[in-house]
Each structure stands twice: as C-alpha cells, then as structure tokens.
Scaffold this motif. Structure first.
Motif, PDB file in Angstrom:
ATOM      1  N   ASP A  25       0.959  -1.401  -0.076  1.00 27.79           N
ATOM      2  CA  ASP A  25       0.094  -0.084  -0.147  1.00 27.79           C
ATOM      3  C   ASP A  25       1.122   1.818   0.496  1.00 27.79           C
ATOM      4  OD1 ASP A  25      -2.320  -1.278   0.608  1.00 27.79           O
ATOM      5  OD2 ASP A  25      -2.187  -1.690   2.641  1.00 27.79           O
ATOM      6  N   VAL A  26       2.390   1.240   0.254  1.00 30.89           N
ATOM      7  CA  VAL A  26       2.870   2.667   0.788  1.00 30.89           C
ATOM      8  C   VAL A  26       3.969   1.725  -0.147  1.00 30.89           C
ATOM      9  CG1 VAL A  26       3.822   3.822   2.874  1.00 30.89           C
ATOM     10  CG2 VAL A  26       1.565   2.696   3.207  1.00 30.89           C
ATOM     11  N   LEU A  27       5.524   2.739  -0.335  1.00 32.89           N
ATOM     12  CA  LEU A  27       6.120   2.119  -1.195  1.00 32.89           C
ATOM     13  C   LEU A  27       7.172   4.264   0.057  1.00 32.89           C
ATOM     14  CD1 LEU A  27       5.573   3.038  -5.301  1.00 32.89           C
ATOM     15  CD2 LEU A  27       5.804   1.133  -3.117  1.00 32.89           C
ATOM     16  N   LEU A  28       7.657   3.364   0.377  1.00 33.79           N
ATOM     17  CA  LEU A  28       9.024   4.572   1.336  1.00 33.79           C
ATOM     18  C   LEU A  28       9.843   4.782   0.055  1.00 33.79           C
ATOM     19  CD1 LEU A  28       8.802   2.807   4.997  1.00 33.79           C
ATOM     20  CD2 LEU A  28       7.661   4.820   4.306  1.00 33.79           C
ATOM     21  N   MET A  29      10.822   6.266  -0.166  1.00 36.45           N
ATOM     22  CA  MET A  29      11.774   6.036  -0.693  1.00 36.45           C
ATOM     23  C   MET A  29      12.806   7.251  -0.177  1.00 36.45           C
ATOM     24  SD  MET A  29      10.368   6.273  -4.803  1.00 36.45           S
ATOM     25  CE  MET A  29       9.028   5.343  -4.777  1.00 36.45           C
ATOM     26  N   ASP A  30      13.520   6.399   0.118  1.00 32.51           N
ATOM     27  CA  ASP A  30      15.010   6.746   1.124  1.00 32.51           C
ATOM     28  C   ASP A  30      16.173   7.779  -0.082  1.00 32.51           C
ATOM     29  OD1 ASP A  30      16.649   8.265   2.999  1.00 32.51           O
ATOM     30  OD2 ASP A  30      17.388   5.933   3.924  1.00 32.51           O
ATOM     31  N   GLU A  31      15.932   8.886   0.007  1.00 37.50           N
ATOM     32  CA  GLU A  31      16.356   9.930  -1.031  1.00 37.50           C
ATOM     33  C   GLU A  31      16.813   8.922  -2.249  1.00 37.50           C
ATOM     34  OE1 GLU A  31      20.147  11.659  -0.049  1.00 37.50           O
ATOM     35  OE2 GLU A  31      19.048  11.873   1.998  1.00 37.50           O
ATOM     36  N   PRO A  32      16.205   8.063  -3.339  1.00 39.99           N
ATOM     37  CA  PRO A  32      16.108   7.363  -4.395  1.00 39.99           C
ATOM     38  C   PRO A  32      16.549   8.220  -5.672  1.00 39.99           C
ATOM     39  CG  PRO A  32      14.126   7.888  -4.504  1.00 39.99           C
ATOM     40  CD  PRO A  32      14.233   8.636  -3.096  1.00 39.99           C
ATOM     41  N   CYS A  33      16.907   9.110  -5.500  1.00 37.05           N
ATOM     42  CA  CYS A  33      17.259   9.620  -6.899  1.00 37.05           C
ATOM     43  C   CYS A  33      19.137  10.059  -6.572  1.00 37.05           C
ATOM     44  CB  CYS A  33      16.684  11.018  -6.777  1.00 37.05           C
ATOM     45  SG  CYS A  33      15.607  10.403  -7.938  1.00 37.05           S
ATOM     46  N   SER A  34      18.885  10.213  -4.914  1.00 42.18           N
ATOM     47  CA  SER A  34      20.922  10.562  -5.000  1.00 42.18           C
ATOM     48  C   SER A  34      22.102  10.388  -5.221  1.00 42.18           C
ATOM     49  CB  SER A  34      20.654  10.680  -3.604  1.00 42.18           C
ATOM     50  OG  SER A  34      21.174   9.037  -3.761  1.00 42.18           O
ATOM     51  N   THR A  35      21.868   9.111  -6.679  1.00 38.97           N
ATOM     52  CA  THR A  35      22.864   8.570  -7.262  1.00 38.97           C
ATOM     53  C   THR A  35      22.695   9.060  -8.669  1.00 38.97           C
ATOM     54  OG1 THR A  35      22.092   6.199  -7.059  1.00 38.97           O
ATOM     55  CG2 THR A  35      23.258   7.078  -5.543  1.00 38.97           C
ATOM     56  N   LEU A  36      21.858   9.235  -8.873  1.00 36.97           N
ATOM     57  CA  LEU A  36      21.384   9.630 -10.263  1.00 36.97           C
ATOM     58  C   LEU A  36      21.328  10.949 -10.573  1.00 36.97           C
ATOM     59  CD1 LEU A  36      17.946   7.088 -10.258  1.00 36.97           C
ATOM     60  CD2 LEU A  36      20.099   6.610 -10.105  1.00 36.97           C
ATOM     61  N   ASP A  37      21.673  10.790 -11.900  1.00 35.59           N
ATOM     62  CA  ASP A  37      22.074  12.693 -12.943  1.00 35.59           C
ATOM     63  C   ASP A  37      20.820  12.967 -12.646  1.00 35.59           C
ATOM     64  OD1 ASP A  37      20.764  11.668 -15.595  1.00 35.59           O
ATOM     65  OD2 ASP A  37      22.133   9.987 -15.589  1.00 35.59           O
ATOM     66  N   PRO A  38      20.546  14.243 -13.335  1.00 35.36           N
ATOM     67  CA  PRO A  38      19.601  15.045 -13.039  1.00 35.36           C
ATOM     68  C   PRO A  38      18.182  14.083 -14.127  1.00 35.36           C
ATOM     69  CG  PRO A  38      21.436  16.409 -13.098  1.00 35.36           C
ATOM     70  CD  PRO A  38      21.717  15.231 -13.395  1.00 35.36           C
ATOM     71  N   ILE A  39      18.781  14.432 -15.328  1.00 30.52           N
ATOM     72  CA  ILE A  39      17.881  13.362 -16.740  1.00 30.52           C
ATOM     73  C   ILE A  39      16.978  12.365 -15.944  1.00 30.52           C
ATOM     74  CG2 ILE A  39      17.275  12.068 -18.819  1.00 30.52           C
ATOM     75  CD1 ILE A  39      19.579  14.393 -20.106  1.00 30.52           C
ATOM     76  N   SER A  40      17.958  11.049 -15.283  1.00 32.10           N
ATOM     77  CA  SER A  40      17.577  10.229 -14.268  1.00 32.10           C
ATOM     78  C   SER A  40      16.569  10.441 -13.774  1.00 32.10           C
ATOM     79  CB  SER A  40      18.721   8.980 -14.080  1.00 32.10           C
ATOM     80  OG  SER A  40      19.791   8.973 -14.806  1.00 32.10           O
ATOM     81  N   THR A  41      17.042  11.223 -13.084  1.00 30.69           N
ATOM     82  CA  THR A  41      16.017  12.226 -11.771  1.00 30.69           C
ATOM     83  C   THR A  41      14.243  12.141 -12.575  1.00 30.69           C
ATOM     84  OG1 THR A  41      17.739  12.434 -10.347  1.00 30.69           O
ATOM     85  CG2 THR A  41      15.810  13.363 -10.134  1.00 30.69           C
ATOM     86  N   GLU A  42      14.794  13.374 -13.500  1.00 33.21           N
ATOM     87  CA  GLU A  42      13.759  13.786 -13.532  1.00 33.21           C
ATOM     88  C   GLU A  42      12.230  12.099 -14.117  1.00 33.21           C
ATOM     89  OE1 GLU A  42      13.821  16.429 -16.392  1.00 33.21           O
ATOM     90  OE2 GLU A  42      11.817  15.762 -17.131  1.00 33.21           O
ATOM     91  N   ARG A  43      13.051  11.335 -14.740  1.00 32.64           N
ATOM     92  CA  ARG A  43      12.119  10.296 -14.947  1.00 32.64           C
ATOM     93  C   ARG A  43      11.826  10.071 -13.673  1.00 32.64           C
ATOM     94  NH1 ARG A  43      15.764   7.829 -20.187  1.00 32.64           N
ATOM     95  NH2 ARG A  43      14.593   6.118 -19.796  1.00 32.64           N
ATOM     96  N   ILE A  44      12.407   9.400 -13.092  1.00 36.42           N
ATOM     97  CA  ILE A  44      12.003   8.557 -11.442  1.00 36.42           C
ATOM     98  C   ILE A  44      10.832   9.356 -10.939  1.00 36.42           C
ATOM     99  CG2 ILE A  44      13.013   8.166  -9.169  1.00 36.42           C
ATOM    100  CD1 ILE A  44      14.042   5.831 -11.135  1.00 36.42           C
ATOM    101  N   GLU A  45      10.788  10.810 -11.226  1.00 35.02           N
ATOM    102  CA  GLU A  45      10.205  11.588 -10.781  1.00 35.02           C
ATOM    103  C   GLU A  45       8.505  11.245 -11.449  1.00 35.02           C
ATOM    104  OE1 GLU A  45      11.483  15.165  -9.868  1.00 35.02           O
ATOM    105  OE2 GLU A  45      13.512  15.273  -8.700  1.00 35.02           O
ATOM    106  N   GLU A  46       9.041  11.104 -12.768  1.00 30.31           N
ATOM    107  CA  GLU A  46       7.895  11.334 -13.471  1.00 30.31           C
ATOM    108  C   GLU A  46       6.941  10.004 -12.775  1.00 30.31           C
ATOM    109  OE1 GLU A  46       4.528  11.781 -15.816  1.00 30.31           O
ATOM    110  OE2 GLU A  46       6.348  13.384 -15.584  1.00 30.31           O
ATOM    111  N   LEU A  47       7.916   8.687 -12.687  1.00 32.13           N
ATOM    112  CA  LEU A  47       7.342   7.461 -12.689  1.00 32.13           C
ATOM    113  C   LEU A  47       6.529   7.776 -10.993  1.00 32.13           C
ATOM    114  CD1 LEU A  47       7.674   4.346 -13.009  1.00 32.13           C
ATOM    115  CD2 LEU A  47       9.769   4.316 -11.424  1.00 32.13           C
TER     116      LEU A  47
END
Lengths: 288, 250
Positions: free
Chosen positions: B166-188
C-alpha cells in the motif's frame, strides 16, 4: 648510492620470485621424467584401468584402478560429510552467531586446522576405528568410511573459513533489501546471501576437496590399505597417496615399481591441478 | 483517507534521541516529502515505518505508528506482513545480484502469492509499471547489476509491486542518479501515486517541491512543520522552515 640500493633490492626480490617458479618447474620435470619412464614397460591403459596392483610379484602388475577408486571413495565420502556441515557452520558463524560466539568458533576452527595430520590419524586409529568395528559389526574398523570421517574433519577448517569469508563479503544491502521485501531471515540468507556468495562457496568446497585428496598420513592409518576394488564404504581401501608413502621407501631406485609410484604422483598432480583450477576460476568469477 | 499515523513517536540510538515526539498523519495515494538537513532523523523516521530500524542494535522506540489503523509497534506485529504492505526503496539501488527476472520474482516466491504460470505476465506488468519493459524485455535473464543505475533503481521499485504494497517508502531514491534520470524517476512517482501512497525522503528541495503533495520539515529529530507542499515552500509558518527552504542553512 641510493640508486644502487634500489637496484639491489629489486634484483633480490626478482630472484626470490623466480626461484619459486624455477623450483616448481624442476619438481614438475623430475616428476614427469621419472613417471613417464614407466610407460616404456607398461601401457597407459593397463596402468590406469588395470585392476591389479601387485608391484613386486613376478610378473608385476601395475594397475592403479583400485587405488584411484580408493582415493575417490574416501574423497567423495569426506566431501559428502564435510560440505553440508562446513557450509552450515559457515552460515552460522557469518550470519547468525553473536560476535562473542563467532570469535570462539572461528579460533576453534583454526585450531582444528593446526592439528598435525598424523595426530588426527592416530586419534582415528585408537578411537574411531574400534568404535566402527564394534557398532557396525564389521570384521575390521579400518575402512573407507573411517578415512572419510577423519578426512572430513580435516577438510572442515578449509571449507568453513573460506565459505565464511565469502558469505561475510556479501554486501549488507542485499540482505537488507530482502528483509525489506518481507523475507524472513532464513529466506534472505538462502535465496540472496548464499547465491551471491556461491562462487566463493564453490571455491571453498574445491579447496577442501583438494586438501582431502592429497592427504596421506591420516588416511593411511585408518583405511586399512588393501589395494582392492571396494564394493562399499565399509571395506578397507588404499589411496594413491598412501601407496606412494608406504612403498617408496622399499622400492629399488629406477625399477619399474619406482617409476610406477612416480606415475601415480603424476595422476595425483593432474587431479589436484584440476581441482585447484576450478577453485581459482570460481574465485576469479567471484571477484568480477 | 489517512493511511499512516504516528503519535508521539520517539526513537533512540543508544543515548542519542533521534526522533522527538513525531506526530503526523499521511493521507492515502499522495506523495509526502520529508526534508531537512543531514542527521535530522528523516531517514530514521522512514525506516521506523516498516520497522527496518529493528535491524540496528541498541535502539529504542516508543509511541504509536498506526498503519491502516493497526499499531505496528506492539509486540504482536508480524514483520513479514508489515513489510509486504510497506515496501522500501533505498538510497543506493540494491537489486539482488541475480537476473532481472529473479529480482522481480523474489517477493512473489517468498510469499507464495502467485502461481508459476503467472510469472511471465507478472514480470511484464511490473516492468511496465516502472516503464522498463521496452528496455528490458529482451534482457530478462541479464544480471541486474549490469543495468544502468537508473534502471537498477526502477527495477528495485518494480520488484516491490508484485507483493502489492500500500505504501512505498523511498529513501533519497535519486541521490545517486543524474538529473535526467532523476526527472524520469520523479515522473514515475507521479504515475505510481495513482495506486500507492509514497513517502520520500530527499535532500533536494526542488524535488520535494516538484513531486510532493505534502511536505514535512524536520530538524534535529523534531517535525517542525507539516503541511501542503505549496504552503511549506511559499508561506511557511515557522521561521526555521522559512530559513531552510530559502536556503539560509542546510
């Protein structure tokens, strides 16, 4: 002056390194030269698959098939006993034991490795052998099974310590991920940690087997040394190593018998080489 | 609908008081961001929600955490079913060193919730949900460690889905990713919000402002302010929140 010192140290180190390689190569050449001389008198197939090892009868028979089978029986028996036990202890030490127990167990296992093999042999001879004879109601307690048990005991430290290192080296994050998915501790260990450590564990097993197959003293003292083809684990056998050790002192130099013992050495060498190679490849894969 | 509620949640690492009287209510199918400087307790709070904090020795927890109105801090809580309900994505992508296929099937296999003949469709659906299917459909047997970091992180999200959390906990999920990947994870994350409640810990304030519905600002173990994201960023009630979101410290 400083330059000269550098130069000298460099050369000394180079010399040490090269010496060890040269020695290995010389041993190998000597082994091959002596061993291969046998095949002027005996053909290879008769040697490997001959069922009779009567080196001093007339005419002599140099069939090492019973000896190879003897070695394999003892080694297989020891592997079947030592591998599950060894891996289970490694899992316990690496994943479950509290730090205190872990320290005690690790030094205990290193102690086992420090027992000289002849001591293990005579402990086996005086305790295990009579026990097996009595409780299994056998004509003699000097059997392949006794050898397998003692050798399992000797292979354990190698298997446990290398497998434990491999398991400990698995990054914590994999286990954490498994637990976060609702895995129980055991599921996390079994499905993730052990699989991640699998190549290291294979190496541990192989090095353990390598230790067993090359072992001589303990196995000579408890297996009965009858050079016949065993029909079960509970019969005396004679291994390749025990044959060389027992007969080398009594043979005439450069006789056929002498060459035959060297030829057994080559066979042993090839087997151990293959086992170590598998272990090496496995460790290499692990590092990648 | 409120799905997660904590009441006077306190947490100690030995003598260090890491969480102080945290009381918060998180609504279903929303994205909640937790922001604050390093060491403020936001990751600890996240880990307490699915009791991953149990793995650390010498810790103490008190108060209430209600998930679907059940207190998960009492002795009776079944950790397996709690962690099924509350999945976690870690800071560094941590796919198992197994094939893509086995990563996704790990959850269903340990919980025995799916029949083997449904495995293939399950893999496809999970990968589609994180927009990885087209990239990976021919590489299902490749080792997950061979994927790019972004793909690994998506895979880590994908492998949670078959367990039906029911719940997804995300602990800084983008901190090792580049800006473009970060944007795509945010979209997700915006897509996943349709079906899941997401709580994300982030250092990146722009990220919190971009993706979240609600934002909590934490400082030295306390929840200073919690409210609708636009309010927190444009009209915070507390001076400290204002200082942090305007970049005066942090």
């Amino acid at each position: 002056m400083k330059h000269f010192k550098e130069f000298l140290i460099e050369k000394v180190i180079w010399f040490c390194g090269v010496t060890s390689i040269v020695i290995v190569v010389l041993i190998f050449i000597f082994l091959l030269k002596e061993g291969l001389s046998l095949f002027k008198h005996v053909n290879l197939v008769d040697f490997l698959f001959g069922r009779k090892w009567y080196p001093i009868s007339d005419p002599p028979h140099f069939g090492i098939f019973p000896l190879v089978l003897g070695s394999l029986t003892v080694t297989l028996g020891a592997t079947v006993i030592a591998v599950p036990l060894g891996i289970a202890s490694a899992i316990y030490i690496a994943e479950i034991a509290s730090p205190r127990i872990k320290e005690i167990l690790k030094s205990g296992i290193e102690m086992i490795a420090a027992i000289p093999s002849v001591v293990i042999g005579f402990i086996g001879m005086t305790t295990l052998v009579p026990f097996i004879k009595h409780y299994l109601n056998l004509p003699t307690g000097l059997t392949a099974f006794s050898g397998a048990l003692m050798l399992a005991f000797m292979a354990m430290p190698t298997i446990v310590s290398i497998a434990e290192d491999a398991i400990t080296a698995v990054p914590h994050k994999y286990k954490e991920a498994a637990l976060a998915l609702g895995a129980t501790r055991w599921q996390a260990i079994w499905r993730v940690v052990l699989r991640a450590a699998s190549s290291g564990i294979v190496a541990a097993i192989m090095l353990g087997i390598g230790r067993v197959i090359g072992e001589t003293m303990a196995v000579m003292m408890v297996t009965g040394n009858a050079a016949h083809i065993p029909e079960s684990l509970f019969e005396p056998v004679r291994t390749m190593t025990a044959t060389i050790a027992a007969e080398m002192g009594e043979t005439v130099q450069h006789s056929e018998h002498y060459f035959a013992l060297f030829a057994i050495g080559i066979v042993l060498f090839i087997i151990t080489f293959i086992i170590n190679l598998i272990a090496d490849l496995s460790i290499h894969r692990h590092r990648e | 609908m409120i799905i997660i509620e904590t009441q006077r949640l306190n947490f100690f690492y030995g003598n260090f008081h890491a969480l102080k009287d945290i009381t918060i209510s998180i609504s279903e199918k929303s994205i909640t961001a937790l922001i604050g400087p390093s060491g403020c307790g936001k990751s600890t709070f996240l880990k307490a929600l699915n009791r991953m904090t149990d793995l650390i020795e010498g810790t103490k927890i008190s108060g209430h955490i209600l998930i679907n109105r059940e207190n998960v801090l009492d002795g009776k809580t079944d950790l397996v079913s709690l962690r099924k309900k509350v999945g976690m994505v870690f800071q560094r992508p941590n796919p198992f060193p197994l094939s893509v296929r086995e990563n996704i099937l790990f959850g269903p296999k340990i919980h025995q919730i799916v029949k083997p003949n449904e495995y293939e469709s399950l893999i496809e659906n999970s990968l589609r949900a994180v927009l990885l299917w087209n990239d990976l459909k021919d590489r299902l047997d490749a080792n997950a460690l061979k994927l790019s970091l972004e793909q690994q992180q998506r895979l880590c999200i994908a492998r949670l889905l078959p367990v039906k959390p029911d719940v997804l906990l995300m602990d800084e999920p983008c901190s090792t990713l580049d800006p473009i990947s970060t944007e795509r994870i945010e979209e997700l994350m915006r897509v996943l919000k349709e079906n899941y409640t997401i709580i994300i810990v982030t250092h990146n304030m722009q990220q919190a402002a971009r993706v979240s519905d609600d934002t909590g600002f934490m400082l030295l173990g306390e929840l200073i302010e919690f409210g609708k994201t636009p309010n927190i960023f444009t009209n915070p009630r507390h001076q400290k929140t204002n200082d942090y979101v305007t970049g005066r410290f942090g």
